[in-house]
Design a protein around this motif. Structure first.
Motif, mmCIF file in Angstrom:
data_model
loop_
_atom_site.group_PDB
_atom_site.id
_atom_site.type_symbol
_atom_site.label_atom_id
_atom_site.label_comp_id
_atom_site.label_asym_id
_atom_site.label_seq_id
_atom_site.Cartn_x
_atom_site.Cartn_y
_atom_site.Cartn_z
ATOM 1 N N ASP A 93 0.864 -1.185 0.000
ATOM 2 C CA ASP A 93 0.000 0.000 0.000
ATOM 3 C C ASP A 93 0.894 1.227 0.000
ATOM 4 O O ASP A 93 2.117 1.116 0.021
ATOM 5 C CB ASP A 93 -0.940 0.009 1.217
ATOM 6 C CG ASP A 93 -0.196 -0.099 2.548
ATOM 7 O OD1 ASP A 93 1.022 0.177 2.593
ATOM 8 O OD2 ASP A 93 -0.829 -0.462 3.553
ATOM 9 N N ASN B 157 -4.748 1.084 10.104
ATOM 10 C CA ASN B 157 -5.826 0.822 9.158
ATOM 11 C C ASN B 157 -6.691 2.058 8.979
ATOM 12 O O ASN B 157 -6.536 3.055 9.694
ATOM 13 C CB ASN B 157 -6.674 -0.353 9.646
ATOM 14 C CG ASN B 157 -7.303 -0.068 11.000
ATOM 15 O OD1 ASN B 157 -8.270 0.694 11.108
ATOM 16 N ND2 ASN B 157 -6.752 -0.664 12.056
ATOM 17 N N THR C 258 2.401 0.083 8.930
ATOM 18 C CA THR C 258 2.019 -1.263 8.509
ATOM 19 C C THR C 258 2.459 -2.282 9.550
ATOM 20 O O THR C 258 1.776 -3.276 9.796
ATOM 21 C CB THR C 258 2.643 -1.588 7.137
ATOM 22 O OG1 THR C 258 2.085 -0.706 6.161
ATOM 23 C CG2 THR C 258 2.381 -3.020 6.718
ATOM 24 N N TYR D 181 4.770 1.111 3.984
ATOM 25 C CA TYR D 181 4.260 2.389 4.511
ATOM 26 C C TYR D 181 4.324 2.381 6.036
ATOM 27 O O TYR D 181 4.039 1.353 6.670
ATOM 28 C CB TYR D 181 2.822 2.579 4.038
ATOM 29 C CG TYR D 181 2.259 3.977 4.173
ATOM 30 C CD1 TYR D 181 3.077 5.104 4.115
ATOM 31 C CD2 TYR D 181 0.891 4.161 4.332
ATOM 32 C CE1 TYR D 181 2.538 6.374 4.213
ATOM 33 C CE2 TYR D 181 0.346 5.431 4.425
ATOM 34 C CZ TYR D 181 1.172 6.540 4.370
ATOM 35 O OH TYR D 181 0.637 7.793 4.475
ATOM 36 N N ARG E 169 -4.875 1.248 3.526
ATOM 37 C CA ARG E 169 -3.785 0.455 4.086
ATOM 38 C C ARG E 169 -4.044 -1.030 3.855
ATOM 39 O O ARG E 169 -5.185 -1.476 3.774
ATOM 40 C CB ARG E 169 -3.621 0.772 5.568
ATOM 41 C CG ARG E 169 -2.994 2.156 5.779
ATOM 42 C CD ARG E 169 -2.810 2.481 7.235
ATOM 43 N NE ARG E 169 -2.019 3.707 7.398
ATOM 44 C CZ ARG E 169 -0.701 3.746 7.471
ATOM 45 N NH1 ARG E 169 -0.009 2.625 7.386
ATOM 46 N NH2 ARG E 169 -0.073 4.899 7.635
#
Length: 648
Positions: A465, A508, A503, A500, A471
């Motif tokens: 992502d 989220n 993560t 990212y 995400r």
């Protein structure tokens, strides 16, 4: 891209601020070691300094000052020849072409601007000595894993720079997803140990240059000064410190740049040098009352770059339209704009000793210019790296942009690394769709099979992502096992992986799926008073701690795995809900097994005999458990297994 952009003018020479335009940059010149009297009569000079010893001996200087076109510049410095002076359409600009002989010494000299019936103006310019030769600028490659950061949302290391009264957006509001939250360069520097300990070898912060837009300035993609660090993020010295301290920890700094556009509040938009400095310039009225919304927006039909049937009107609608109404589309067909953009990239490489460039919206500018831009940089720095964003799930388009592609139209991009949106999509589909086991896994099996189309697959950047999409934990519907399988598979591929920030702790966007401001939420622990601190582990759930440790083990193994960096890739078509991939180099073999079965499965190993593992000891990278590769292996539950023949 789905963002905005703005760039930096920090002069090592001093440039005085115009009293009638607050956007005119001010810079501070270093002390004069040879006691030469320094002059700073000119409002703006870009690049603010240069270097001796570059392969390209030509330099074009932009000079901005009221009615400067009436002046005649003169230069007297050994090794420097003033070749040509160009007037612009605006009387307030000159472009000066200098030739720098190979034996020119570093030092300062005055550029004198002779004026009829007026006192001469002078500006002190500096040529610096280079810190290292071009060949020593080593870019990112398949041995690296890059940590992508939205700086405003990562950590606030210096609260004193949160608000700058000289800029249009003057508030901090962490409750507003689209306001500034206060994260800065110091916040990243303060947590380099955390990033390095996780196993990352490079960091990519989203743009840090001045973004003087009235709202939404936090993301940085609407740059209003290509030579200035946004003071709300810090200073040029803070950025250079980030680069040097990253290097001390074995990490490269990748700079996010934008050649396609600027922000509508860029300093030059009130006095554009040429009538064709930006595309569709005639429809822009140059005021602050939203008249720029009358401009023509790009069609976003990126395939016109490759389409052998594309009409000229469609090609122009794509490459010349503004990305959004607040982002003027820069006209790289203007030779002065082209030179300006190339020189700006080189200035930042030399100033911050960069380890790479990420170029935003790669297919949107004039593609012939982008070939020149990437080519000029790679000619100067042959071991450097550039990654370009082409948001497409079509491998044909991704391959078109990679250096070495045998394109039908003869196009040579000079771009080492396009981005692999196609594989990202296949990975999500493979673990997300409600289908038979093998059908899902075949998506990534066949997605990887498309590597035959790419000149150098291992130079492509893959990711689960990024800052522009939901995400990965959200995309996989909050399934931790699927998220682990997706991440571990991605990290085993012949690619350059990018992860990212957050993560590793299952960040989220369930509450606002796909919302850009929410995707870029604050990293817990980056602000004083945060109840949860992901840097220390305080307040994290057991699932978050487990994911953090899981990624740390994989990344730190990968950091030293030649088989993953450079090895041969062999994979076997999925059968019975199981997909196995091998990476092999000399005596190191890495085995990645994906099992989508909910119950225990017996995997017969005879099918993989060509790998030559029979009787060899292997170790589980996550658990540390060792055993000998025999006739079969029991997969106890749904999930992945990562094994290695490297036992120590």
């Amino acid at each position: 891209m789905k963002k905005l952009s703005s760039i930096f003018i920090f002069s090592l020479l001093s440039l005085t601020m115009s009293c009638n335009d607050k956007k005119e940059a001010q810079s501070v010149a270093p002390k004069n070691n040879n006691l030469m009297e320094e002059h700073n009569d000119i409002n703006r000079v870009e690049p603010p300094n240069w270097w001796v010893g570059l392969k390209n001996t030509e330099l074009q200087i932009l000079v901005k000052h009221p009615n400067i076109s009436e002046a005649t510049p003169e230069v007297s410095y050994q090794g420097v020849t003033l070749k040509e002076v160009h007037k612009a359409d605006s009387p307030n600009y000159l472009f000066i072409d200098l030739h720098i002989a190979p034996d020119t010494k570093a030092g300062k000299f005055n550029i004198t601007f002779k004026q009829d019936n007026k006192a001469d103006l002078m500006h002190t310019y500096e040529f610096k000595s280079r810190k290292k030769p071009s060949e020593d600028y080593i870019g990112f490659n398949s041995s690296d894993v890059i940590y992508l950061i939205t700086p405003d949302r990562f950590a606030n290391g210096n609260t004193s720079n949160d608000i700058n009264e000289n800029l249009l957006e003057k508030t901090i509001d962490r409750s507003d997803d689209y306001a500034r939250h206060g994260g800065d360069i110091k916040g990243i520097t303060n947590h380099l140990d955390y990033i390095s300990d996780l196993g990352f070898t490079a960091i990519w912060p989203c743009p840090l240059l001045t973004n003087d837009m009235p709202q939404g300035s936090y993301h940085g993609y609407a740059m209003t000064d290509f030579y200035e660090i946004d003071p709300r993020f810090g200073t040029l010295e803070a950025y250079k410190e980030l680069a040097s301290k990253s290097a001390e920890k074995g990490m490269k700094l990748v700079m996010d740049q934008v050649a396609n556009h600027c922000g509508v509040e860029h300093w030059w938009m009130r006095d554009l040098p040429f009538k064709d400095w930006v595309n569709h310039q005639s429809s822009y009225e140059g005021t602050v009352d939203n008249n720029y919304k009358k401009t023509i927006i790009t069609s976003h039909r990126r395939t016109t770059n490759q389409d052998i049937y594309a009409s000229e009107i469609d090609k122009n609608a794509m490459s010349q339209g503004w990305f959004v109404s607040a982002m003027p589309d820069l006209n790289q067909k203007n030779p002065f704009m082209a030179n300006y953009t190339v020189q700006n990239s080189i200035w930042w490489i030399e100033t911050a000793e960069l380890g790479g460039i990420r170029q935003d919206t790669y297919p949107y500018p004039d593609k012939d210019f982008m070939s020149r831009w990437a080519g000029d940089i790679m000619h100067e720095y042959p071991n450097f790296s550039i990654v370009g964003e082409e948001w497409t799930s079509n491998p044909l388009l991704i391959g078109y942009w990679q250096r070495g592609a045998n394109n039908r139209d003869g196009y040579h991009s000079n771009l080492k690394s396009p981005m692999d949106f196609a594989m990202q999509e296949k990975i999500v589909q493979a673990f997300n769709e409600d289908e038979t086991w093998d059908e899902g896994l075949v998506k990534i099996y066949e997605g990887l099979a498309n590597d035959f189309h790419y000149p150098t697959p291992k130079d492509i950047m893959v990711f689960p992502d990024n800052h522009d999409m939901s995400r990965i934990f959200t995309q996989l519907n909050g399934d931790i096992v699927n998220t682990k399988m997706a991440l571990s598979y991605l990290l085993a591929l012949p690619r350059i992986p990018q992860i990212y920030y957050g993560t590793e702790i299952l960040m989220n966007d369930f509450d606002k799926p796909g919302d850009h401001g929410f995707i870029r939420s604050d990293f817990p622990g980056g602000w004083d008073g945060d109840k949860i601190n992901a840097f220390t582990g305080e307040g994290l759930t057991e699932a978050q701690k487990d994911m953090q440790l899981y990624l740390k083990k994989i990344l730190n193994y990968r950091k030293n795995s030649k088989a993953i960096h450079e090895g041969k890739t062999i994979h076997f078509a999925p059968q019975n809900g199981i997909y196995v991939l091998f990476r092999v180099l000399e005596d190191e073999t890495v085995i990645h097994v994906i099992n989508k079965n909910q119950s225990s499965m017996l995997l017969e190993l005879g099918r993989f005999s060509e790998i030559g593992l029979k009787g060899r000891a292997v170790k589980n990278i996550i658990s540390g458990h060792q055993f000998f590769w025999g006739d079969n292996m029991t997969l106890k539950e749904k999930g992945n297994v990562i094994l290695t023949t490297k036992l120590k």
